[in-house]
Design a protein around this motif. Structure first.
Motif, mmCIF file in Angstrom:
data_model
loop_
_atom_site.group_PDB
_atom_site.id
_atom_site.type_symbol
_atom_site.label_atom_id
_atom_site.label_comp_id
_atom_site.label_asym_id
_atom_site.label_seq_id
_atom_site.Cartn_x
_atom_site.Cartn_y
_atom_site.Cartn_z
ATOM 1 N N ASP A 204 33.281 -11.919 -41.404
ATOM 2 C CA ASP A 204 34.160 -12.981 -40.893
ATOM 3 C C ASP A 204 33.827 -13.316 -39.446
ATOM 4 O OD1 ASP A 204 35.564 -13.274 -43.252
ATOM 5 O OD2 ASP A 204 37.281 -12.062 -42.609
ATOM 6 N N GLU A 205 33.624 -12.294 -38.620
ATOM 7 C CA GLU A 205 33.289 -12.510 -37.207
ATOM 8 C C GLU A 205 31.945 -13.220 -37.067
ATOM 9 O OE1 GLU A 205 32.447 -9.971 -33.116
ATOM 10 O OE2 GLU A 205 33.394 -8.961 -34.807
ATOM 11 N N ALA A 206 30.961 -12.777 -37.832
ATOM 12 C CA ALA A 206 29.629 -13.389 -37.762
ATOM 13 C C ALA A 206 29.675 -14.852 -38.203
ATOM 14 C CB ALA A 206 28.646 -12.606 -38.623
ATOM 15 N N MET A 207 30.405 -15.134 -39.276
ATOM 16 C CA MET A 207 30.498 -16.512 -39.765
ATOM 17 C C MET A 207 31.230 -17.394 -38.757
ATOM 18 S SD MET A 207 28.884 -16.743 -42.542
ATOM 19 C CE MET A 207 28.040 -15.502 -43.483
ATOM 20 N N ALA A 208 32.266 -16.870 -38.125
ATOM 21 C CA ALA A 208 32.991 -17.651 -37.108
ATOM 22 C C ALA A 208 32.071 -18.000 -35.946
ATOM 23 C CB ALA A 208 34.200 -16.871 -36.615
ATOM 24 N N LYS A 209 31.238 -17.058 -35.528
ATOM 25 C CA LYS A 209 30.294 -17.330 -34.440
ATOM 26 C C LYS A 209 29.272 -18.374 -34.850
ATOM 27 C CE LYS A 209 30.736 -13.010 -31.941
ATOM 28 N NZ LYS A 209 30.059 -11.838 -31.382
ATOM 29 N N MET A 210 28.843 -18.321 -36.107
ATOM 30 C CA MET A 210 27.892 -19.324 -36.587
ATOM 31 C C MET A 210 28.513 -20.717 -36.535
ATOM 32 S SD MET A 210 26.142 -17.306 -39.797
ATOM 33 C CE MET A 210 25.338 -18.775 -40.400
ATOM 34 N N PHE B 31 25.878 -23.478 -36.361
ATOM 35 C CA PHE B 31 24.895 -22.779 -37.183
ATOM 36 C C PHE B 31 23.530 -22.662 -36.517
ATOM 37 C CE2 PHE B 31 28.218 -24.249 -39.973
ATOM 38 C CZ PHE B 31 28.472 -23.135 -40.746
ATOM 39 N N LYS B 32 23.511 -22.646 -35.188
ATOM 40 C CA LYS B 32 22.269 -22.463 -34.440
ATOM 41 C C LYS B 32 22.232 -21.030 -33.925
ATOM 42 C CE LYS B 32 21.963 -27.241 -32.940
ATOM 43 N NZ LYS B 32 23.229 -27.926 -32.919
ATOM 44 N N TYR B 33 21.058 -20.436 -33.925
ATOM 45 C CA TYR B 33 20.893 -19.076 -33.436
ATOM 46 C C TYR B 33 21.086 -19.029 -31.928
ATOM 47 C CZ TYR B 33 18.830 -14.650 -32.103
ATOM 48 O OH TYR B 33 18.641 -13.413 -31.569
ATOM 49 N N VAL B 34 21.934 -18.129 -31.470
ATOM 50 C CA VAL B 34 22.158 -17.933 -30.048
ATOM 51 C C VAL B 34 22.053 -16.437 -29.774
ATOM 52 C CG1 VAL B 34 23.784 -18.171 -28.146
ATOM 53 C CG2 VAL B 34 23.700 -19.929 -29.917
ATOM 54 N N ALA B 35 21.040 -16.033 -29.027
ATOM 55 C CA ALA B 35 20.874 -14.617 -28.697
ATOM 56 C C ALA B 35 21.928 -14.212 -27.687
ATOM 57 C CB ALA B 35 19.474 -14.368 -28.126
ATOM 58 N N GLU B 36 22.484 -13.036 -27.903
ATOM 59 C CA GLU B 36 23.500 -12.546 -26.962
ATOM 60 C C GLU B 36 22.893 -11.562 -25.996
ATOM 61 O OE1 GLU B 36 27.105 -11.213 -28.740
ATOM 62 O OE2 GLU B 36 27.282 -13.006 -29.935
#
Length: 41
Positions: free
Chosen positions: A25-31, A36-41
């Motif tokens: 759920d957390e990963a999908m919310a961030k996407m 839906f673009k990759y963002v390195a943390e």
């Protein structure tokens, strides 16, 4: 390439499943937040 297969085991507990669902759920919310673009943390 990711094959889309997920495996579970009878050794997983309900708590394990709940933690996995929360992480997804957390990963999908961030996407969604990042269109839906990759963002390195």
């Amino acid at each position: 390439m990711f094959g889309g297969k997920w495996y579970i085991s009878m050794s997983h507990t309900l708590e394990d499943a709940e933690k996995t669902i929360a992480a997804v759920d957390e990963a999908m919310a961030k996407m969604v937040e990042n269109d839906f673009k990759y963002v390195a943390e």
